[in-house]
Design an enzyme around this catalytic site. Sequence first.
Site, mmCIF file in Angstrom:
data_model
loop_
_atom_site.group_PDB
_atom_site.id
_atom_site.type_symbol
_atom_site.label_atom_id
_atom_site.label_comp_id
_atom_site.label_asym_id
_atom_site.label_seq_id
_atom_site.Cartn_x
_atom_site.Cartn_y
_atom_site.Cartn_z
ATOM 1 N N ASN A 10 0.879 -1.172 0.000
ATOM 2 C CA ASN A 10 0.000 0.000 0.000
ATOM 3 C C ASN A 10 0.919 1.225 0.000
ATOM 4 O O ASN A 10 1.464 1.605 1.032
ATOM 5 C CB ASN A 10 -0.885 -0.033 1.252
ATOM 6 C CG ASN A 10 -1.844 1.133 1.297
ATOM 7 O OD1 ASN A 10 -1.785 2.039 0.461
ATOM 8 N ND2 ASN A 10 -2.734 1.128 2.278
ATOM 9 N N LYS A 17 3.399 0.910 3.035
ATOM 10 C CA LYS A 17 3.001 -0.091 4.035
ATOM 11 C C LYS A 17 3.036 -1.448 3.354
ATOM 12 O O LYS A 17 2.648 -1.549 2.174
ATOM 13 C CB LYS A 17 1.551 0.148 4.476
ATOM 14 C CG LYS A 17 1.406 1.091 5.628
ATOM 15 C CD LYS A 17 0.005 0.952 6.211
ATOM 16 C CE LYS A 17 -0.593 2.310 6.419
ATOM 17 N NZ LYS A 17 -2.017 2.338 6.579
ATOM 18 N N ARG A 89 -2.489 -2.099 -3.510
ATOM 19 C CA ARG A 89 -3.722 -1.342 -3.308
ATOM 20 C C ARG A 89 -3.692 -0.136 -4.243
ATOM 21 O O ARG A 89 -2.723 0.637 -4.233
ATOM 22 C CB ARG A 89 -3.808 -0.869 -1.866
ATOM 23 C CG ARG A 89 -4.996 0.014 -1.651
ATOM 24 C CD ARG A 89 -4.951 0.708 -0.339
ATOM 25 N NE ARG A 89 -6.149 1.519 -0.209
ATOM 26 C CZ ARG A 89 -6.180 2.648 0.481
ATOM 27 N NH1 ARG A 89 -5.111 3.080 1.089
ATOM 28 N NH2 ARG A 89 -7.292 3.333 0.556
ATOM 29 N N HIS A 178 -12.875 2.834 0.175
ATOM 30 C CA HIS A 178 -12.863 1.824 1.247
ATOM 31 C C HIS A 178 -13.536 0.526 0.783
ATOM 32 O O HIS A 178 -14.046 -0.243 1.613
ATOM 33 C CB HIS A 178 -13.619 2.296 2.508
ATOM 34 C CG HIS A 178 -12.950 3.385 3.282
ATOM 35 N ND1 HIS A 178 -13.681 4.368 3.911
ATOM 36 C CD2 HIS A 178 -11.654 3.649 3.556
ATOM 37 C CE1 HIS A 178 -12.855 5.195 4.543
ATOM 38 N NE2 HIS A 178 -11.617 4.788 4.324
ATOM 39 N N HIS A 206 -17.585 2.056 8.013
ATOM 40 C CA HIS A 206 -16.130 2.060 8.214
ATOM 41 C C HIS A 206 -15.776 3.418 8.819
ATOM 42 O O HIS A 206 -15.813 4.444 8.134
ATOM 43 C CB HIS A 206 -15.402 1.852 6.874
ATOM 44 C CG HIS A 206 -13.909 1.917 7.006
ATOM 45 N ND1 HIS A 206 -13.091 0.825 6.841
ATOM 46 C CD2 HIS A 206 -13.099 2.943 7.309
ATOM 47 C CE1 HIS A 206 -11.833 1.186 7.044
ATOM 48 N NE2 HIS A 206 -11.813 2.474 7.325
ATOM 49 N N LEU A 207 -15.460 3.425 10.105
ATOM 50 C CA LEU A 207 -15.181 4.683 10.809
ATOM 51 C C LEU A 207 -13.743 4.685 11.312
ATOM 52 O O LEU A 207 -13.407 3.979 12.266
ATOM 53 C CB LEU A 207 -16.135 4.846 12.002
ATOM 54 C CG LEU A 207 -17.632 4.640 11.728
ATOM 55 C CD1 LEU A 207 -18.436 4.790 13.021
ATOM 56 C CD2 LEU A 207 -18.132 5.631 10.684
ATOM 57 N N ASN A 209 -9.920 7.318 10.528
ATOM 58 C CA ASN A 209 -9.596 8.707 10.230
ATOM 59 C C ASN A 209 -10.391 9.171 9.018
ATOM 60 O O ASN A 209 -10.884 10.279 8.954
ATOM 61 C CB ASN A 209 -8.102 8.841 9.992
ATOM 62 C CG ASN A 209 -7.560 10.041 10.703
ATOM 63 O OD1 ASN A 209 -8.324 10.940 11.103
ATOM 64 N ND2 ASN A 209 -6.271 10.088 10.857
ATOM 65 N N GLY A 210 -10.520 8.264 8.019
ATOM 66 C CA GLY A 210 -11.486 8.457 6.938
ATOM 67 C C GLY A 210 -12.721 7.629 7.279
ATOM 68 O O GLY A 210 -12.590 6.569 7.887
ATOM 69 N N ARG A 239 -11.501 15.726 7.569
ATOM 70 C CA ARG A 239 -12.272 16.103 6.373
ATOM 71 C C ARG A 239 -13.683 16.531 6.764
ATOM 72 O O ARG A 239 -14.290 15.935 7.661
ATOM 73 C CB ARG A 239 -12.366 14.913 5.408
ATOM 74 C CG ARG A 239 -11.058 14.645 4.696
ATOM 75 C CD ARG A 239 -11.135 13.387 3.862
ATOM 76 N NE ARG A 239 -10.159 12.418 4.304
ATOM 77 C CZ ARG A 239 -10.146 11.142 3.978
ATOM 78 N NH1 ARG A 239 -11.075 10.657 3.184
ATOM 79 N NH2 ARG A 239 -9.211 10.342 4.419
ATOM 80 N N CYS A 282 -10.082 10.511 17.708
ATOM 81 C CA CYS A 282 -11.321 10.262 18.449
ATOM 82 C C CYS A 282 -11.060 9.991 19.934
ATOM 83 O O CYS A 282 -11.788 10.463 20.810
ATOM 84 C CB CYS A 282 -12.026 9.072 17.779
ATOM 85 S SG CYS A 282 -13.598 8.704 18.482
ATOM 86 N N GLY A 330 -10.819 1.980 12.843
ATOM 87 C CA GLY A 330 -10.261 2.257 14.175
ATOM 88 C C GLY A 330 -11.299 2.724 15.179
ATOM 89 O O GLY A 330 -11.311 2.284 16.335
ATOM 90 N N GLU A 333 -14.304 -0.085 15.460
ATOM 91 C CA GLU A 333 -13.903 -1.314 16.163
ATOM 92 C C GLU A 333 -13.642 -1.072 17.648
ATOM 93 O O GLU A 333 -13.711 -2.006 18.439
ATOM 94 C CB GLU A 333 -12.600 -1.868 15.540
ATOM 95 C CG GLU A 333 -12.789 -2.411 14.151
ATOM 96 C CD GLU A 333 -11.470 -2.615 13.411
ATOM 97 O OE1 GLU A 333 -10.439 -2.860 14.063
ATOM 98 O OE2 GLU A 333 -11.489 -2.535 12.168
ATOM 99 N N GLU A 384 -8.075 -5.149 5.177
ATOM 100 C CA GLU A 384 -7.995 -4.848 3.749
ATOM 101 C C GLU A 384 -6.845 -5.609 3.087
ATOM 102 O O GLU A 384 -6.949 -6.029 1.937
ATOM 103 C CB GLU A 384 -7.817 -3.328 3.561
ATOM 104 C CG GLU A 384 -9.089 -2.573 3.917
ATOM 105 C CD GLU A 384 -8.870 -1.098 4.195
ATOM 106 O OE1 GLU A 384 -8.415 -0.770 5.307
ATOM 107 O OE2 GLU A 384 -9.154 -0.282 3.310
HETATM 108 P P1 AMP Z 1 -8.004 4.179 11.403
HETATM 109 O O1 AMP Z 1 -7.900 5.303 10.414
HETATM 110 O O2 AMP Z 1 -8.951 3.093 10.984
HETATM 111 O O3 AMP Z 1 -6.656 3.652 11.835
HETATM 112 O O4 AMP Z 1 -8.663 4.810 12.739
HETATM 113 C C1 AMP Z 1 -8.059 5.870 13.429
HETATM 114 C C2 AMP Z 1 -9.067 6.419 14.429
HETATM 115 O O5 AMP Z 1 -9.452 5.377 15.340
HETATM 116 C C3 AMP Z 1 -8.526 7.566 15.292
HETATM 117 O O6 AMP Z 1 -9.500 8.595 15.390
HETATM 118 C C4 AMP Z 1 -8.362 6.913 16.656
HETATM 119 O O7 AMP Z 1 -8.520 7.827 17.705
HETATM 120 C C5 AMP Z 1 -9.502 5.929 16.644
HETATM 121 N N1 AMP Z 1 -9.302 4.919 17.696
HETATM 122 C C6 AMP Z 1 -8.373 3.957 17.768
HETATM 123 N N2 AMP Z 1 -8.474 3.288 18.944
HETATM 124 C C7 AMP Z 1 -9.505 3.864 19.633
HETATM 125 C C8 AMP Z 1 -10.101 3.640 20.904
HETATM 126 N N3 AMP Z 1 -9.656 2.693 21.720
HETATM 127 N N4 AMP Z 1 -11.134 4.415 21.270
HETATM 128 C C9 AMP Z 1 -11.594 5.389 20.447
HETATM 129 N N5 AMP Z 1 -11.061 5.640 19.244
HETATM 130 C C10 AMP Z 1 -10.034 4.897 18.834
#
Ligand code: AMP
Length: 399
Positions: A10, A17, A89, A178, A206-207, A209-210, A239, A282, A330, A333, A384
């Site tokens: 990726n 990555k 990717r 995604h 799918h929640l 950063n994006g 965003r 978050c 992120g 989950e 992914e």
């Molecule tokens: P990703 O882009 O899928 O890697 O997700 C990143 C997002 O997941 C960031 O906003 C992180 O703060 C959030 N995140 C990861 N672990 C946690 C957690 N334990 N509680 C709340 N948000 C989380």
Amino acid sequence: MNQQLILVINCGSSSLKFSLICLSTKHTILTGLAECLGTPEAQLTIKKNGEKTKTGLVAPHNHRKAIENILTYLKEQQLDQSIIALGHRFVHGGEVYSAPTLINDQVIEKIEELSSLAPLHNPANLIGVDATQAAFPKLPQVAVFDTAFHQTMPEQAFLYAIPYELYTKHGIRRYGFHGTSHYFVAKEAAKILDKKFSAVNLITAHLGNGCSISAIKDGRSVDTSMGLTPLEGVAMGTRSGDIDPGLLLHLQQELGYTAEQLNQLLNKDSGLKGLSSLSNDCRALEDAVLKDNHPQATIALSVFCYRIAKTISSYIAALESLDGLVFTGGIGENSSFVRTQVVKRLSLLNIHLDEEKNEATRFGASGNIASPTSRPCLVIPTNEEWVIAEQTQQVLNKE
Ligand code: AMP
């Protein structure tokens, strides 16, 4: 050693990555990240069996150098001979690629043509192909596209209500992103719900950063919240997601914003970060709300969760039945807080949480967090890289 491995790549403009995946044993052997490429700080981190190896990259600090170092590591570990293919990717396949594709010169040319649709991503993804072709000249390389899963969207979902010619002449339409993640979690959800994939009806959120949300009817994407670019849809880390398009004209005409400033504003300075003036992360915002009652973090998370619930609810128009809601990424989950705030607005869809299960299902756990009388609400960690490896193998099997 007889195992057949797939190296998943990726590649971004300054990072690369990678994961080495063994499909037969369903095992990720190692993962890694080359970052700060193009700068003297370039470094490579490889994680195998929970142990991290970090090395600086010597000049020319570029993607090819990173791949050379990865290859040297794979040789030391006697893994290089077991690699049968590479899966890359790609962010944008336009309308040309609705399935994974064996990379050859024509495909590279086509992807270059599609770069106008993803100027930040496709050229960077191609750098990865160039670098890996130099290091692994004999191995087949496969492109897997983020947009491909959403190519089943009907016109009513993918067309913007702007002059039709802009679509036919310039490909301006909604594509969605995604795709590998929505596909992966939908397939896993079908297994958990004991339904055939071709008969499962879901809303997948799918929640990370994006963020994007998809409506899946009979195993096919029929709507998704991202559009021509990954900026459309719900609010995200940095965003804005959907805004009134008139706002852009206002910022331009009344406040003198340039195209570059608008890009910075909407892609980098908005979303959770813009609203909270605190962070795009978050976790940091949840802490600020729970410990300090931080007013802007509170409003940022309220807007974020409300918009997600509103988009999920809007897919009533896209689906005829619903087997369940899926959270991934992120935030999806891990954040029981966000899941609670979203699902409390979904009672008309008969989705209610079991708060104990919600709290317990985090950090890589998966399962149904719904209350006994509710429609299923699943948490499924996405993968992914796994989809890219599987689809690479499928292309090899066909060739
Ligand atoms: P990703 O882009 O899928 O890697 O997700 C990143 C997002 O997941 C960031 O906003 C992180 O703060 C959030 N995140 C990861 N672990 C946690 C957690 N334990 N509680 C709340 N948000 C989380």
